[in-house]
Structure formats: structure tokens, C-alpha cells
Design an enzyme around this catalytic site. Structure first.
Site, PDB file in Angstrom:
ATOM      1  N   GLY A   3      -4.482  57.483  33.446  1.00 16.99           N
ATOM      2  CA  GLY A   3      -4.665  56.298  34.288  1.00 16.99           C
ATOM      3  C   GLY A   3      -3.488  55.335  34.171  1.00 16.99           C
ATOM      4  O   GLY A   3      -3.101  54.954  33.068  1.00 16.99           O
ATOM      5  N   GLY A  31      -3.448  52.254  35.440  1.00 17.16           N
ATOM      6  CA  GLY A  31      -3.926  50.907  35.783  1.00 17.16           C
ATOM      7  C   GLY A  31      -3.332  49.930  34.776  1.00 17.16           C
ATOM      8  O   GLY A  31      -2.341  50.243  34.097  1.00 17.16           O
ATOM      9  N   ASN A  88      -1.805  60.101  36.546  1.00 17.62           N
ATOM     10  CA  ASN A  88      -2.470  59.159  37.455  1.00 17.62           C
ATOM     11  C   ASN A  88      -2.697  59.840  38.801  1.00 17.62           C
ATOM     12  O   ASN A  88      -1.896  60.670  39.224  1.00 17.62           O
ATOM     13  CB  ASN A  88      -1.606  57.903  37.638  1.00 17.62           C
ATOM     14  CG  ASN A  88      -2.383  56.764  38.252  1.00 17.62           C
ATOM     15  OD1 ASN A  88      -3.433  56.377  37.755  1.00 17.62           O
ATOM     16  ND2 ASN A  88      -1.880  56.212  39.342  1.00 17.62           N
ATOM     17  N   VAL A  97      -7.665  63.608  36.883  1.00 12.99           N
ATOM     18  CA  VAL A  97      -8.335  64.109  35.683  1.00 12.99           C
ATOM     19  C   VAL A  97      -9.740  64.542  36.074  1.00 12.99           C
ATOM     20  O   VAL A  97     -10.463  63.807  36.739  1.00 12.99           O
ATOM     21  CB  VAL A  97      -8.410  62.996  34.607  1.00 12.99           C
ATOM     22  CG1 VAL A  97      -9.210  63.461  33.401  1.00 12.99           C
ATOM     23  CG2 VAL A  97      -7.016  62.544  34.208  1.00 12.99           C
ATOM     24  N   GLU A 135     -13.949  36.338  45.691  1.00  7.09           N
ATOM     25  CA  GLU A 135     -12.547  36.424  46.140  1.00  7.09           C
ATOM     26  C   GLU A 135     -12.474  37.118  47.505  1.00  7.09           C
ATOM     27  O   GLU A 135     -11.706  36.721  48.375  1.00  7.09           O
ATOM     28  CB  GLU A 135     -11.696  37.159  45.108  1.00  7.09           C
ATOM     29  CG  GLU A 135     -11.508  36.329  43.836  1.00  7.09           C
ATOM     30  CD  GLU A 135     -10.355  36.795  42.977  1.00  7.09           C
ATOM     31  OE1 GLU A 135     -10.196  38.014  42.818  1.00  7.09           O
ATOM     32  OE2 GLU A 135      -9.614  35.938  42.453  1.00  7.09           O
ATOM     33  N   GLN A 174      -6.843  40.919  32.530  1.00  7.85           N
ATOM     34  CA  GLN A 174      -6.232  40.174  31.435  1.00  7.85           C
ATOM     35  C   GLN A 174      -6.411  40.904  30.096  1.00  7.85           C
ATOM     36  O   GLN A 174      -5.464  41.094  29.328  1.00  7.85           O
ATOM     37  CB  GLN A 174      -6.898  38.789  31.374  1.00  7.85           C
ATOM     38  CG  GLN A 174      -6.243  37.846  30.436  1.00  7.85           C
ATOM     39  CD  GLN A 174      -6.955  36.491  30.387  1.00  7.85           C
ATOM     40  OE1 GLN A 174      -6.882  35.813  29.388  1.00  7.85           O
ATOM     41  NE2 GLN A 174      -7.623  36.083  31.420  1.00  7.85           N
TER      42      GLN A 174
END
Ligand code: FAD
Length: 396
Positions: free
Chosen positions: A10, A12, A37, A81, A170, A314
């Protein structure tokens, strides 16, 4: 052990930051680093609500991995994967390729959590990848054009957002900005368009300060969003949603943004999980697996009061950075450091030039919060791709 093999799944926030840290810390011959990925790009998940609503092109939210990986140090495999076999220390890709590892990093992100609500998996969209958000944007536009050909079908102009957490709010902010443009483009009376933001919890944005929540709801209501708080969705059908109150809302567009669980590949591999997330130790290791590390939305960590941290970019970034350093230390026979999250605050956008935020005890509203969010985006882009990427991507 010869040259240790580090396999990262991944690209990300968690997986990419682990890779970039390793790339920085290790010389090319110290470890064999492989990053797998699905796509040859990293996407900025925290921006996906914009292309989903159509206020920014999908391309804006993706970053080519080619431009940020050092090919001399990192072997990139574009692949999906399929399964992890921890006992054999191997990973199988969808094309049948089997990759082996000495150290494994799992950063495969999340899947929508549907809480067993009937029909959601089949009939709702979710904001989860570049391909998914392209689909949402096109579907919304298609609904406007379909309405023009079947003017008695106002359900085409009804949009349901499930969840008034971070993602739902959002997205509503962006959709609220896009609707006037769509109405103009398709000659639709804005009064006919309905957007419902439906939340089961007793408040929008659980965990936020009440004043900030009120501010966010006021901004979104001015953009035409109608809230139904404390109202669980009971069922999702091809024709809309059925609420626990018995009310039915007819709509051809349900966007589910009410929670995530860890990627199901992790649970299928036999790791112990809670809502698909592995309760990792202080070094981000999966229990009982000295050489398997988990980062981002697949990992579950707790604060001092024993409450789980919500999955955020974060924390994924911080985990990736620490893990990259730790893996470099392990390769060199040094001691790893414990992972301690340093929360720098929370910022949510409410559409163009609007936002809310909490940084320490300080509350941020409107354009100040929006500017802080831009600054935080800029910092992230700089971290992964230097000044060039930051300048190219940040919208002023
Ligand atoms: P991801 O960033 O999701 O990356 C996972 C990667 O794994 C992807 O590249 C994916 O393609 C790849 N992958 C998945 N499955 C496979 C497979 N089978 N094979 C190969 N590759 C695979 N957090 C914040 O902190 N602040 C915010 O403002 C914020 N806003 C958000 C807004 C939206 C609209 C959304 C959806 C989320 C937001 N979040 C925010 C949450 C944040 O985006 C996630 O917590 C974060 O992306 C998790 O990082 P990750 O590394 O675990 O996974």
C-alpha cells in the site's frame, strides 16, 4: 540473513511514508525494499471529497509514484494484493505472483464500514479512491441530465450523504459549492435539488467542540444541506433509503461516509482484528508476529485513557515515519523507538474558503481554518515530493 527483504503493501499515507523514510535512511545495498500498490500513483485521500463533488479534477488528488521513489533503492510493483500468508512470510498478488519478505509492512487502508445496514454495500457509493470518486462525480452529473429528460423524477435531484463525520461534512461542503454550477449548466431550478446529510449519532462531527459543530452546520445549511441528526439509516435500496423513523427518502444517489474498517485482507490473513484493524504494540507490530508491522487505517492504537485513536492521515503519516526509521534501525542491528502520536490538531474543510479546526485549545473558523488546512496540505506535499510537488499541487 542475507540482504533483508522489506515488503511494503500500500502506497497510502502510512505505506508511502514508511517507504520514503527507508529510502532516505538506508543505502541501496542495505535492504531490498519493495513497495506494492494497486496503482502507479499515491492519492491524497484527504482531498477526495473535492473530485467526488466535481469541484476539482481527480488528477489533482493524485501524485505519480515515479516522481517520488528512488528506483535505485525501491522496487515498485504495480499490483493488487490478494492474500498474506504470515506463516510462510509471503504475499500473493492477484496475478498469481508470490513475494517473500523478512519484514512486512501492511498499509492497505480501509474499507467502508456498513454496520450491517441492508443494501448499503450494493447500492451506495463511497469516497475511497480516484476511480470511486470519478464514478461519483459522473453519476451526479448524469442524474442532472437524466432529470432534464424525465422532469417528474425529482428523486434524480435528491442526494443522500450517510454520515456527518469528517468525510460526510467535507463532501457536503464541496457538493454545496458545486450544485449552483450544475443547476446553471443543466438549467435546473435550484429549489428542486435536495441534499440530506443523515447521521445516526446525536450530533454531527462527534468529538468536535459544540461551537465548531454549530458553525459547520450553519455554513452547510446556508449551502442548502439539510441535516437529519440522530436518525439511523435502516436500509438502502436502489430507490433510496429507509430511515429508522419509518421515513423513506427516494434518491438514486446515496454516498456512504459514515465510517471505515481495516482492509479485509488483514483479517483474512488470520491477524487478530477489531473492526478490521490490528491492535498493534508500541512498535506497530502485529501481536505474535515480530516481523509484521501495520500502519494507517489497518492499525489500531489507543490513547492514555485506553480510547482508540480514530483513523486519520495525520496518524498514518507519523506511524509511517517512525516505522521507516525503526526498520532502518533493525536492519542495522540498532534498537527501534516506540511510536508516540503527536496530535497537531484537526481541520475540516467546509467548501471553498470555509473550514473549522481545533488546534490545541484554539478554535478556528472560516477562512482561517481553510488557510490552516492549505498550510497543512502544503507541509505534507513538501514532505513527500519537495517544493516542486507542493507548488504544483496546492490550489491557492
Ligand atoms: P490509504 O491512504 O487509504 O492508502 C491505502 C493504499 O493501499 C492506497 O494507495 C490503495 O490503492 C492501496 N491498496 C488498497 N488495497 C490494496 C490491494 N489489495 N493491493 C494493493 N494496494 C492496495 N484524515 C486526516 O487526518 N485529515 C483529514 O482532513 C482527512 N480527510 C479525509 C477526507 C476524506 C474524503 C476521506 C475519505 C478520508 C479523510 N481522512 C482524513 C482519513 C485519511 O484519509 C485516512 O485515515 C488515511 O488515508 C489512511 O492512510 P492509509 O495509509 O492507512 O491508507
Amino acid at each position: 540473513m542475507g540482504t533483508p527483504k522489506i515488503l511494503i503493501l500500500g502506497a497510502g499515507y502510512g505505506g508511502l511514508l514508511t517507504t520514503l523514510q527507508l529510502q532516505k535512511k538506508l543505502n541501496y545495498n542495505e535492504a531490498e525494499i519493495t513497495l506494492v500498490n494497486k496503482h502507479n500513483y499515491h492519492y491524497i485521500t484527504t482531498w477526495l471529497h473535492e473530485p467526488a463533488a466535481g469541484t476539482a479534477p481527480a488528477d489533482h488528488a493524485r501524485v505519480s509514484l515515479d516522481g517520488i521513489l528512488n528506483k535505485d533503492k525501491v522496487n515498485f510493483v504495480k499490483g493488487t494484493v490478494q492474500a498474506i500468508q504470515p506463516e510462510e512470510q509471503t504475499v500473493t498478488l492477484e496475478n498469481g505472483e508470490v513475494l517473500s519478505y523478512d519484514y512486512l509492512v501492511i498499509g492497505l487502508g480501509s474499507e467502508p464500514e456498513t454496520f450491517g445496514i441492508e443494501g448499503l454495500k450494493e447500492h451506495a457509493f463511497s469516497i475511497r479512491s480516484i476511480n470511486a470518486v470519478r464514478n461519483i462525480r459522473e453519476h451526479i452529473e448524469y442524474m442532472f441530465s437524466k432529470y432534464k429528460n424525465e422532469p417528474d423524477r425529482t428523486d434524480y435531484l435528491t442526494f443522500i450523504v450517510g454520515g456527518a463525520g469528517f468525510t460526510g461534512i467535507e463532501f457536503c461542503g464541496e457538493l454545496g459549492d458545486r450544485l449552483p454550477e450544475l443547476c446553471r449548466e443543466f438549467d435546473v431550478d435550484p429549489k428542486l435539488v435536495k441534499v440530506y446529510c443523515i447521521e445516526a449519532a446525536p450530533t454531527a462531527l462527534p468529538g468536535f467542540d459544540p461551537e465548531l459543530i454549530q458553525y459547520a452546520m450553519d455554513v452547510l445549511e446556508r449551502k442548502g444541506i439539510e441535516f437529519k441528526i440522530g436518525t439511523p439509516i435502516k436500509q438502502c435500496t436502489p430507490d433510496g433509503v429507509l430511515l429508522a423513523t419509518g421515513e423513506e427518502i427516494k434518491s438514486k444517489t446515496v454516498i456512504w461516509a459514515a465510517g471505515v474498517r481495516g482492509n479485509s485482507i488483514v483479517e483474512k490473513a488470520g491477524f487478530e482484528v477489531m473492526r478490521g484493524r490490528v491492535k498493534v504494540d508500541e512498535y506497530l507490530r502485529a501481536p505474535g508476529h515480530e516481523n509484521v508491522f501495520v500502519v494507517g487505517d489497518c492499525a489500531l492504537i489507543f490513547n492514555e485513557e485506553g480510547r482508540p485513536y480514530p483513523p486519520t492521515a495525520q496518524i498514518a503519516v507519523q506511524e509511517g515515519e517512525t516505522l521507516g526509521e525503526n526498520l532502518a534501525a533493525l536492519v542495522r542491528g540498532d534498537l527501534p523507538q516506540k511510536f508516540i502520536p503527536h496530535l497537531q490538531g484537526t481541520l475540516a474543510s467546509l467548501g471553498k474558503g470555509e473550514g473549522i479546526g481545533q488546534v490545541g485549545s484554539k478554535k478556528l473558523f472560516g477562512s482561517t481554518a481553510a488557510m490552516m488546512k492549505k498550510a497543512s496540505d502544503l507541509r505534507y506535499l513538501y514532505k513527500i515530493g519537495g517544493v516542486g510537488l507542493a507548488m504544483k499541487k496546492v490550489k491557492l
